[in-house]
Motif scaffolding. Structure first.
Motif, PDB file in Angstrom:
ATOM      1  N   CYS A 178      58.723  28.219  40.701  1.00  0.00           N
ATOM      2  CA  CYS A 178      59.353  28.125  39.385  1.00  0.00           C
ATOM      3  C   CYS A 178      59.059  26.771  38.750  1.00  0.00           C
ATOM      4  O   CYS A 178      58.740  26.688  37.555  1.00  0.00           O
ATOM      5  N   ALA A 179      59.145  25.702  39.539  1.00  0.00           N
ATOM      6  CA  ALA A 179      58.858  24.366  39.016  1.00  0.00           C
ATOM      7  C   ALA A 179      57.410  24.267  38.551  1.00  0.00           C
ATOM      8  O   ALA A 179      57.116  23.676  37.503  1.00  0.00           O
ATOM      9  N   THR A 180      56.490  24.859  39.313  1.00  0.00           N
ATOM     10  CA  THR A 180      55.074  24.852  38.923  1.00  0.00           C
ATOM     11  C   THR A 180      54.879  25.586  37.612  1.00  0.00           C
ATOM     12  O   THR A 180      54.148  25.127  36.722  1.00  0.00           O
ATOM     13  N   TRP A 181      55.545  26.725  37.464  1.00  0.00           N
ATOM     14  CA  TRP A 181      55.424  27.508  36.226  1.00  0.00           C
ATOM     15  C   TRP A 181      55.936  26.703  35.043  1.00  0.00           C
ATOM     16  O   TRP A 181      55.307  26.684  33.975  1.00  0.00           O
ATOM     17  N   THR A 213      66.621  36.067  41.261  1.00  0.00           N
ATOM     18  CA  THR A 213      66.175  34.853  41.945  1.00  0.00           C
ATOM     19  C   THR A 213      65.700  33.810  40.941  1.00  0.00           C
ATOM     20  O   THR A 213      65.996  32.614  41.068  1.00  0.00           O
ATOM     21  N   PHE A 214      64.965  34.262  39.926  1.00  0.00           N
ATOM     22  CA  PHE A 214      64.481  33.335  38.903  1.00  0.00           C
ATOM     23  C   PHE A 214      65.655  32.664  38.193  1.00  0.00           C
ATOM     24  O   PHE A 214      65.667  31.442  37.997  1.00  0.00           O
ATOM     25  N   SER A 215      66.677  33.444  37.825  1.00  0.00           N
ATOM     26  CA  SER A 215      67.859  32.873  37.166  1.00  0.00           C
ATOM     27  C   SER A 215      68.585  31.906  38.095  1.00  0.00           C
ATOM     28  O   SER A 215      69.059  30.845  37.660  1.00  0.00           O
ATOM     29  N   ARG A 216      68.669  32.257  39.381  1.00  0.00           N
ATOM     30  CA  ARG A 216      69.347  31.381  40.338  1.00  0.00           C
ATOM     31  C   ARG A 216      68.611  30.050  40.482  1.00  0.00           C
ATOM     32  O   ARG A 216      69.240  28.977  40.531  1.00  0.00           O
ATOM     33  N   VAL A 217      67.259  30.102  40.512  1.00  0.00           N
ATOM     34  CA  VAL A 217      66.480  28.870  40.644  1.00  0.00           C
ATOM     35  C   VAL A 217      66.670  27.989  39.415  1.00  0.00           C
ATOM     36  O   VAL A 217      66.805  26.759  39.534  1.00  0.00           O
ATOM     37  N   LEU A 218      66.706  28.591  38.231  1.00  0.00           N
ATOM     38  CA  LEU A 218      66.959  27.798  37.022  1.00  0.00           C
ATOM     39  C   LEU A 218      68.320  27.107  37.096  1.00  0.00           C
ATOM     40  O   LEU A 218      68.460  25.950  36.696  1.00  0.00           O
ATOM     41  N   ARG A 219      69.303  27.815  37.614  1.00  0.00           N
ATOM     42  CA  ARG A 219      70.627  27.205  37.763  1.00  0.00           C
ATOM     43  C   ARG A 219      70.589  26.049  38.759  1.00  0.00           C
ATOM     44  O   ARG A 219      71.215  25.008  38.541  1.00  0.00           O
ATOM     45  N   GLN A 220      69.828  26.219  39.845  1.00  0.00           N
ATOM     46  CA  GLN A 220      69.709  25.149  40.837  1.00  0.00           C
ATOM     47  C   GLN A 220      69.071  23.902  40.228  1.00  0.00           C
ATOM     48  O   GLN A 220      69.540  22.774  40.451  1.00  0.00           O
ATOM     49  N   LEU A 221      68.004  24.115  39.461  1.00  0.00           N
ATOM     50  CA  LEU A 221      67.332  22.983  38.819  1.00  0.00           C
ATOM     51  C   LEU A 221      68.242  22.333  37.778  1.00  0.00           C
ATOM     52  O   LEU A 221      68.224  21.109  37.603  1.00  0.00           O
ATOM     53  N   ARG A 222      69.040  23.149  37.104  1.00  0.00           N
ATOM     54  CA  ARG A 222      69.993  22.597  36.138  1.00  0.00           C
ATOM     55  C   ARG A 222      71.059  21.775  36.853  1.00  0.00           C
ATOM     56  O   ARG A 222      71.418  20.676  36.415  1.00  0.00           O
ATOM     57  N   ASP A 272      63.885  15.536  33.944  1.00  0.00           N
ATOM     58  CA  ASP A 272      63.335  14.635  34.969  1.00  0.00           C
ATOM     59  C   ASP A 272      61.976  15.176  35.405  1.00  0.00           C
ATOM     60  O   ASP A 272      61.877  15.951  36.366  1.00  0.00           O
ATOM     61  N   LEU A 273      60.919  14.741  34.693  1.00  0.00           N
ATOM     62  CA  LEU A 273      59.566  15.228  35.006  1.00  0.00           C
ATOM     63  C   LEU A 273      59.119  14.854  36.412  1.00  0.00           C
ATOM     64  O   LEU A 273      58.577  15.705  37.130  1.00  0.00           O
ATOM     65  N   PRO A 274      59.298  13.603  36.859  1.00  0.00           N
ATOM     66  CA  PRO A 274      58.877  13.268  38.228  1.00  0.00           C
ATOM     67  C   PRO A 274      59.546  14.149  39.281  1.00  0.00           C
ATOM     68  O   PRO A 274      58.913  14.571  40.249  1.00  0.00           O
ATOM     69  N   ALA A 275      60.842  14.432  39.099  1.00  0.00           N
ATOM     70  CA  ALA A 275      61.542  15.282  40.064  1.00  0.00           C
ATOM     71  C   ALA A 275      60.985  16.694  40.058  1.00  0.00           C
ATOM     72  O   ALA A 275      60.813  17.321  41.113  1.00  0.00           O
ATOM     73  N   LEU A 276      60.685  17.215  38.860  1.00  0.00           N
ATOM     74  CA  LEU A 276      60.137  18.566  38.770  1.00  0.00           C
ATOM     75  C   LEU A 276      58.767  18.629  39.441  1.00  0.00           C
ATOM     76  O   LEU A 276      58.440  19.613  40.113  1.00  0.00           O
ATOM     77  N   ARG A 277      57.956  17.563  39.271  1.00  0.00           N
ATOM     78  CA  ARG A 277      56.642  17.527  39.925  1.00  0.00           C
ATOM     79  C   ARG A 277      56.792  17.480  41.446  1.00  0.00           C
ATOM     80  O   ARG A 277      56.007  18.107  42.169  1.00  0.00           O
ATOM     81  N   ARG A 278      57.785  16.731  41.926  1.00  0.00           N
ATOM     82  CA  ARG A 278      57.998  16.679  43.377  1.00  0.00           C
ATOM     83  C   ARG A 278      58.401  18.043  43.919  1.00  0.00           C
ATOM     84  O   ARG A 278      57.916  18.472  44.973  1.00  0.00           O
ATOM     85  N   ILE A 279      59.259  18.734  43.202  1.00  0.00           N
ATOM     86  CA  ILE A 279      59.683  20.072  43.630  1.00  0.00           C
ATOM     87  C   ILE A 279      58.505  21.037  43.624  1.00  0.00           C
ATOM     88  O   ILE A 279      58.356  21.879  44.512  1.00  0.00           O
ATOM     89  N   ALA A 280      57.635  20.904  42.624  1.00  0.00           N
ATOM     90  CA  ALA A 280      56.462  21.778  42.531  1.00  0.00           C
ATOM     91  C   ALA A 280      55.421  21.448  43.584  1.00  0.00           C
ATOM     92  O   ALA A 280      54.529  22.243  43.847  1.00  0.00           O
ATOM     93  N   GLY A 281      55.514  20.240  44.164  1.00  0.00           N
ATOM     94  CA  GLY A 281      54.527  19.845  45.156  1.00  0.00           C
ATOM     95  C   GLY A 281      53.224  19.421  44.538  1.00  0.00           C
ATOM     96  O   GLY A 281      52.161  19.492  45.171  1.00  0.00           O
ATOM     97  N   GLU A 282      53.267  18.984  43.259  1.00  0.00           N
ATOM     98  CA  GLU A 282      52.060  18.601  42.551  1.00  0.00           C
ATOM     99  C   GLU A 282      51.992  17.090  42.417  1.00  0.00           C
ATOM    100  O   GLU A 282      53.003  16.395  42.392  1.00  0.00           O
TER     101      GLU A 282
END
Length: 261
Positions: free
Chosen positions: A179-182, A219-228, A244-254
């Protein structure tokens, strides 16, 4: 050569048929869009004009089939305006969506070259202007203008890379990482008072996005809630604000990226 044909069609699933009047489309406009669609190859204007003259243009209403897996591919397709979804159709609708194709992007460049059927079903999501290019004509253009062949190879290579990255993502990443990658791939940079920010506009239903990520809508809705809850994003209607772009990149593994698609 005659000007491109525009076809207004309300059609049921089945072999593509063409009806309707012919009209003139500015050649320079067609050539410019083709040059952009064949990047990073640098296609000269005369080569783009040659290919543009082959275009057969189709105007389709929303929710209309473009081609199906049961059809043999004889042409390659480019979206000039509107949106088209690719996936698997069942009972007169697209039941599972794998990706959404935007203006300036190719629908299926590979199937016609392989002289086989289309790999997926394609359905319009809005009123859409499509250009089809008969394969034999494209081959002749590529022989006359090698830069066109280079552009087609680049398009095919990019698609192979996307598919490989997608396969690796499904194999190696969990739902939150996917989800973070998307979100990163669909983010748009927006300057703000506190520095550059980014937003993602959800132009598709959550069910369609979840299908692309191989997760359930729940699952997609739940992940959005987790990131929120982690203060990585904020959701307001159909807009996702990335806090938080750096955090989102870390979660995506990028790794850190200098630009976002």
């Amino acid at each position: 050569m005659a000007a491109a044909e525009i076809v207004l069609r309300h059609r049921a699933p089945g072999p593509l048929t063409e009806v309707g009047p012919s009209t003139s489309i500015p050649l320079d406009a067609r050539a410019a869009l083709l040059q952009a669609a064949l990047q990073p190859a640098r296609v000269p204007r005369d080569a783009a004009h040659t290919l543009a003259r082959l275009a057969v243009e189709h105007v389709l209403p929303p929710g209309c089939p473009v081609f199906s897996r049961q059809e043999t591919a004889h042409s390659i397709w480019l979206v000039a305006s509107g949106q088209v979804a690719l996936g698997t159709a069942e009972q007169g609708r697209l039941a599972q969506q794998t990706r959404r194709v935007e203006p300036g992007q190719w629908l299926d460049v590979a199937s016609a070259w392989l002289q086989g059927p289309y790999l997926e079903d394609a359905w319009t999501q809005s009123e859409t202007l499509l250009w089809s290019f008969p394969l034999e004509g494209v081959k002749a253009c590529c022989r006359e203008h090698p830069s066109l062949a280079e552009g087609m190879m680049g398009v095919l290579s990019s698609r192979v890379r996307e598919l490989t990255e997608g396969t690796l993502g499904l194999m190696l990443k969990d739902a939150e990482s996917r989800c973070a990658t998307w979100l990163l791939h669909h983010a748009e940079l927006r300057p703000g008072r506190e520095g550059p920010g980014a937003i993602v506009t959800l132009r598709e239903r959550k069910r369609a996005i979840a299908s692309q990520l191989a997760v359930t809508p729940e699952t997609f809705s739940r992940v959005l809630r987790q990131l929120r809850d982690k203060r990585v994003i904020e959701v307001a209607g159909y807009t996702v604000m990335i806090l938080d772009l750096p955090a989102l990149r870390r979660i995506a593994g990028e790794q850190e990226r200098h630009s976002m698609a």
